[in-house]
Design a protein around this motif. Structure first.
Motif, PDB file in Angstrom:
ATOM      1  N   ILE A   7       2.725  -4.615  -5.739  1.00  0.00           N
ATOM      2  CA  ILE A   7       2.771  -3.388  -6.532  1.00  0.00           C
ATOM      3  C   ILE A   7       3.519  -2.332  -5.731  1.00  0.00           C
ATOM      4  O   ILE A   7       3.162  -2.046  -4.588  1.00  0.00           O
ATOM      5  CB  ILE A   7       1.354  -2.882  -6.865  1.00  0.00           C
ATOM      6  CG1 ILE A   7       0.557  -3.953  -7.626  1.00  0.00           C
ATOM      7  CG2 ILE A   7       1.425  -1.581  -7.669  1.00  0.00           C
ATOM      8  CD1 ILE A   7      -0.909  -3.607  -7.853  1.00  0.00           C
ATOM      9  N   GLY A   8       4.561  -1.768  -6.343  1.00  0.00           N
ATOM     10  CA  GLY A   8       5.337  -0.720  -5.695  1.00  0.00           C
ATOM     11  C   GLY A   8       5.271   0.565  -6.480  1.00  0.00           C
ATOM     12  O   GLY A   8       5.194   0.553  -7.716  1.00  0.00           O
ATOM     13  N   GLY A   9       5.296   1.679  -5.772  1.00  0.00           N
ATOM     14  CA  GLY A   9       5.280   2.968  -6.449  1.00  0.00           C
ATOM     15  C   GLY A   9       5.493   4.099  -5.473  1.00  0.00           C
ATOM     16  O   GLY A   9       5.522   3.917  -4.264  1.00  0.00           O
ATOM     17  N   SER A  10       5.631   5.275  -6.041  1.00  0.00           N
ATOM     18  CA  SER A  10       5.831   6.478  -5.237  1.00  0.00           C
ATOM     19  C   SER A  10       5.103   7.614  -5.935  1.00  0.00           C
ATOM     20  O   SER A  10       3.951   7.450  -6.334  1.00  0.00           O
ATOM     21  CB  SER A  10       7.334   6.742  -5.075  1.00  0.00           C
ATOM     22  OG  SER A  10       7.563   7.775  -4.158  1.00  0.00           O
ATOM     23  N   ILE A  34       0.478  -3.724  -1.608  1.00  0.00           N
ATOM     24  CA  ILE A  34       0.840  -2.422  -2.176  1.00  0.00           C
ATOM     25  C   ILE A  34       1.825  -1.740  -1.240  1.00  0.00           C
ATOM     26  O   ILE A  34       1.546  -1.557  -0.054  1.00  0.00           O
ATOM     27  CB  ILE A  34      -0.400  -1.533  -2.392  1.00  0.00           C
ATOM     28  CG1 ILE A  34      -1.290  -2.168  -3.466  1.00  0.00           C
ATOM     29  CG2 ILE A  34       0.018  -0.112  -2.789  1.00  0.00           C
ATOM     30  CD1 ILE A  34      -2.555  -1.407  -3.766  1.00  0.00           C
ATOM     31  N   VAL A  35       2.980  -1.410  -1.809  1.00  0.00           N
ATOM     32  CA  VAL A  35       4.002  -0.661  -1.080  1.00  0.00           C
ATOM     33  C   VAL A  35       4.113   0.689  -1.775  1.00  0.00           C
ATOM     34  O   VAL A  35       4.635   0.791  -2.887  1.00  0.00           O
ATOM     35  CB  VAL A  35       5.366  -1.386  -1.087  1.00  0.00           C
ATOM     36  CG1 VAL A  35       6.381  -0.601  -0.259  1.00  0.00           C
ATOM     37  CG2 VAL A  35       5.225  -2.811  -0.576  1.00  0.00           C
ATOM     38  N   THR A  74      -1.868  -3.213   2.476  1.00  0.00           N
ATOM     39  CA  THR A  74      -1.047  -2.019   2.275  1.00  0.00           C
ATOM     40  C   THR A  74       0.067  -1.988   3.306  1.00  0.00           C
ATOM     41  O   THR A  74      -0.134  -2.327   4.482  1.00  0.00           O
ATOM     42  CB  THR A  74      -1.878  -0.726   2.378  1.00  0.00           C
ATOM     43  OG1 THR A  74      -2.441  -0.625   3.689  1.00  0.00           O
ATOM     44  CG2 THR A  74      -2.979  -0.701   1.324  1.00  0.00           C
ATOM     45  N   ALA A  75       1.250  -1.598   2.848  1.00  0.00           N
ATOM     46  CA  ALA A  75       2.392  -1.454   3.752  1.00  0.00           C
ATOM     47  C   ALA A  75       2.153  -0.249   4.650  1.00  0.00           C
ATOM     48  O   ALA A  75       1.859   0.842   4.160  1.00  0.00           O
ATOM     49  CB  ALA A  75       3.670  -1.272   2.946  1.00  0.00           C
ATOM     50  N   PRO A  76       2.263  -0.440   5.969  1.00  0.00           N
ATOM     51  CA  PRO A  76       2.067   0.702   6.857  1.00  0.00           C
ATOM     52  C   PRO A  76       3.193   1.721   6.704  1.00  0.00           C
ATOM     53  O   PRO A  76       4.335   1.367   6.410  1.00  0.00           O
ATOM     54  CB  PRO A  76       2.058   0.097   8.255  1.00  0.00           C
ATOM     55  CG  PRO A  76       2.527  -1.296   8.134  1.00  0.00           C
ATOM     56  CD  PRO A  76       2.516  -1.673   6.695  1.00  0.00           C
ATOM     57  N   SER A  77       2.851   2.962   6.897  1.00  0.00           N
ATOM     58  CA  SER A  77       3.828   4.030   6.848  1.00  0.00           C
ATOM     59  C   SER A  77       4.915   3.773   7.898  1.00  0.00           C
ATOM     60  O   SER A  77       4.624   3.374   9.022  1.00  0.00           O
ATOM     61  CB  SER A  77       3.112   5.355   7.130  1.00  0.00           C
ATOM     62  OG  SER A  77       4.013   6.408   7.159  1.00  0.00           O
ATOM     63  N   SER A 103      10.255   0.151   2.197  1.00  0.00           N
ATOM     64  CA  SER A 103      11.052   0.050   0.979  1.00  0.00           C
ATOM     65  C   SER A 103      10.434  -0.997   0.053  1.00  0.00           C
ATOM     66  O   SER A 103      10.144  -2.119   0.479  1.00  0.00           O
ATOM     67  CB  SER A 103      12.485  -0.360   1.318  1.00  0.00           C
ATOM     68  OG  SER A 103      13.159  -0.787   0.157  1.00  0.00           O
ATOM     69  N   ILE A 104      10.265  -0.617  -1.187  1.00  0.00           N
ATOM     70  CA  ILE A 104       9.753  -1.546  -2.200  1.00  0.00           C
ATOM     71  C   ILE A 104      10.762  -2.674  -2.409  1.00  0.00           C
ATOM     72  O   ILE A 104      10.388  -3.843  -2.544  1.00  0.00           O
ATOM     73  CB  ILE A 104       9.453  -0.798  -3.517  1.00  0.00           C
ATOM     74  CG1 ILE A 104       8.416   0.303  -3.275  1.00  0.00           C
ATOM     75  CG2 ILE A 104       8.978  -1.763  -4.601  1.00  0.00           C
ATOM     76  CD1 ILE A 104       8.324   1.334  -4.388  1.00  0.00           C
ATOM     77  N   ASP A 105      12.060  -2.326  -2.411  1.00  0.00           N
ATOM     78  CA  ASP A 105      13.107  -3.345  -2.573  1.00  0.00           C
ATOM     79  C   ASP A 105      12.976  -4.447  -1.526  1.00  0.00           C
ATOM     80  O   ASP A 105      13.052  -5.633  -1.849  1.00  0.00           O
ATOM     81  CB  ASP A 105      14.501  -2.715  -2.448  1.00  0.00           C
ATOM     82  CG  ASP A 105      14.998  -2.090  -3.739  1.00  0.00           C
ATOM     83  OD1 ASP A 105      14.617  -2.562  -4.825  1.00  0.00           O
ATOM     84  OD2 ASP A 105      15.789  -1.138  -3.659  1.00  0.00           O
ATOM     85  N   VAL A 106      12.801  -4.073  -0.264  1.00  0.00           N
ATOM     86  CA  VAL A 106      12.706  -5.049   0.825  1.00  0.00           C
ATOM     87  C   VAL A 106      11.543  -6.010   0.577  1.00  0.00           C
ATOM     88  O   VAL A 106      11.686  -7.227   0.700  1.00  0.00           O
ATOM     89  CB  VAL A 106      12.551  -4.326   2.188  1.00  0.00           C
ATOM     90  CG1 VAL A 106      12.167  -5.306   3.291  1.00  0.00           C
ATOM     91  CG2 VAL A 106      13.836  -3.584   2.548  1.00  0.00           C
TER      92      VAL A 106
END
Length: 186
Positions: A7-10, A34-35, A74-77, A103-106
């Motif tokens: 799941i990607g978001g901003s 989750i990114v 969760t993706a780390p900052s 990056s969500i793309d990565v």
């Protein structure tokens, strides 16, 4: 059969993520990544809030960590997250992609490269184009791709960018994203 949900978001995605987690069937154990774009070097209660809203065990990703069921990662900052062939995570601090790290793309692209049709990418609200190219790549590799309904997204730039470069993503509101995940074969 889906082996990973990414799941990607901003901007505007956090409450959507909480709704999805609260609505997921308690028998689902597919690993979730989750990114979310968030501030660098700021102490956060992100994982604690997620943990209070899910039946999964929540943790921030560590380099070379082996991925397990019933885990929400969760993706780390300030780190890009990639999936390796041996089903471990890889972290790196290479240049920003779409002004973002993580990056969500990565993450979408690396998961798609390894899992092909066995991954599900969900792109939620956000105010830049990160995730659009990765989701297209995932769709071209036969993965399941979902974008948040542009009319529902608080910031529709992200899902709209994905829709503009690839017309065949499934566009769903949050309630229907939850239904789709709950009905996915396991």
């Amino acid at each position: 059969m889906i082996e990973m949900i990414i799941i990607g978001g901003s901007a505007g995605a956090f409450n959507c993520i909480l709704s999805i987690l609260k609505g997921m069937d308690k028998t689902i154990d597919t690993p979730i990544v989750i990114v979310l774009h968030r501030l660098k070097n700021i102490e956060s209660t992100f994982e604690a809030i997620l943990q209070n809203n899910t039946h999964y065990t929540v943790k921030e990703i560590e380099d070379k960590e082996i991925i397990q069921k019933r885990m929400l990662y969760t993706a780390p900052s300030n780190y890009h997250v990639s999936l390796e062939e041996n089903f471990t995570f890889s972290l790196d601090v290479s240049e920003l992609v779409n002004y973002s790290r993580p990056s969500i793309d990565v993450t979408f692209e690396s998961c798609s490269l390894v899992l092909k049709e066995k991954c599900c990418g969900i792109l939620l609200s956000g105010a830049n184009n990160d995730g659009a190219n990765g989701l297209k790549y995932m769709a071209e590799n036969k993965g399941k791709t979902i974008i948040q309904d542009c009319k529902e997204a608080e910031f529709d730039t992200m899902p709209k960018a994905a829709k503009n470069i690839y017309k065949n993503h499934t566009e769903l509101n949050i309630a229907n994203i939850i239904k789709t995940l709950n009905n996915e074969p396991r």
